[in-house]
Design a protein around this motif. Structure first.
Motif, mmCIF file in Angstrom:
data_model
loop_
_atom_site.group_PDB
_atom_site.id
_atom_site.type_symbol
_atom_site.label_atom_id
_atom_site.label_comp_id
_atom_site.label_asym_id
_atom_site.label_seq_id
_atom_site.Cartn_x
_atom_site.Cartn_y
_atom_site.Cartn_z
ATOM 1 N N GLN A 1 -6.083 -22.956 -7.217
ATOM 2 C CA GLN A 1 -7.437 -23.357 -7.624
ATOM 3 C C GLN A 1 -7.656 -23.101 -9.110
ATOM 4 N N LYS A 2 -7.195 -21.946 -9.586
ATOM 5 C CA LYS A 2 -7.344 -21.596 -11.003
ATOM 6 C C LYS A 2 -6.549 -22.546 -11.880
ATOM 7 N N LEU A 3 -5.304 -22.839 -11.501
ATOM 8 C CA LEU A 3 -4.467 -23.750 -12.281
ATOM 9 C C LEU A 3 -5.088 -25.139 -12.344
ATOM 10 N N ALA A 4 -5.557 -25.655 -11.210
ATOM 11 C CA ALA A 4 -6.178 -26.985 -11.189
ATOM 12 C C ALA A 4 -7.410 -27.032 -12.090
ATOM 13 N N ALA A 5 -8.247 -25.990 -12.045
ATOM 14 C CA ALA A 5 -9.457 -25.946 -12.876
ATOM 15 C C ALA A 5 -9.101 -25.885 -14.355
ATOM 16 N N ASP A 6 -8.078 -25.108 -14.701
ATOM 17 C CA ASP A 6 -7.651 -25.017 -16.106
ATOM 18 C C ASP A 6 -7.060 -26.334 -16.591
ATOM 19 N N LEU A 7 -6.300 -27.014 -15.733
ATOM 20 C CA LEU A 7 -5.733 -28.310 -16.113
ATOM 21 C C LEU A 7 -6.824 -29.358 -16.308
ATOM 22 N N GLU A 8 -7.890 -29.314 -15.484
ATOM 23 C CA GLU A 8 -9.015 -30.248 -15.652
ATOM 24 C C GLU A 8 -9.666 -30.088 -17.020
ATOM 25 N N LEU A 9 -9.714 -28.845 -17.525
ATOM 26 C CA LEU A 9 -10.266 -28.632 -18.870
ATOM 27 C C LEU A 9 -9.369 -29.234 -19.939
ATOM 28 N N GLN A 10 -8.072 -29.182 -19.733
ATOM 29 C CA GLN A 10 -7.116 -29.596 -20.749
ATOM 30 C C GLN A 10 -6.861 -31.092 -20.798
ATOM 31 N N TYR A 11 -6.958 -31.779 -19.648
ATOM 32 C CA TYR A 11 -6.554 -33.183 -19.578
ATOM 33 C C TYR A 11 -7.616 -34.062 -18.944
ATOM 34 N N ASP A 12 -7.736 -35.291 -19.462
ATOM 35 C CA ASP A 12 -8.492 -36.318 -18.760
ATOM 36 C C ASP A 12 -7.475 -37.344 -18.266
ATOM 37 N N VAL A 13 -7.917 -38.465 -17.777
ATOM 38 C CA VAL A 13 -7.001 -39.442 -17.188
ATOM 39 C C VAL A 13 -6.005 -40.015 -18.213
#
Length: 112
Positions: free
Chosen positions: A37-49
């Motif tokens: 969950q933490k990794l997914a949330a951090d990746l959402e901050l870093q990348y868009d589509v």
């Protein structure tokens, strides 16, 4: 596209994965649910589509603040991203669950 990264369960306690919907590939495996969950949330901050998110489309909230959604405690807001013409807040809720909530649906919570 908030929701680019999804957490998927596996067979065991440490068999959770993070799936990248835009790249159609795995971005992390062999994780606990909380770590995934933490990794997914951090990746959402870093990348868009399209790839790395522009720096001016991210705002960190330090320290995180308590927020409410629809008159109930939603969790703790710790970051904003600019997504499809509006700001969306990353809110950490009970049990480490992360949700992405549009700015007009959030307000600062009463002191908790």
């Amino acid at each position: 596209m908030v929701g680019r990264f999804n957490v998927r369960s596996g067979d065991g306690d440490q068999d959770w994965t993070v799936w990248d919907n835009a790249a159609n590939g795995n971005r992390g495996s062999g994780l606990t649910e909380e770590a995934a969950q933490k990794l997914a949330a951090d990746l959402e901050l870093q990348y868009d589509v399209y790839g790395p998110r522009p720096a001016d489309h991210i705002r960190q909230v330090d320290p995180p603040v308590a927020v409410e959604q629809a008159s109930q405690q939603a969790g703790w807001l710790d970051a904003w991203i600019f997504e499809q013409g509006t700001w969306v807040g990353r809110v950490h809720g009970p049990g480490g669950k992360v949700s992405w909530v549009p700015q007009d649906e959030l307000r600062r919570a009463e002191q908790v």
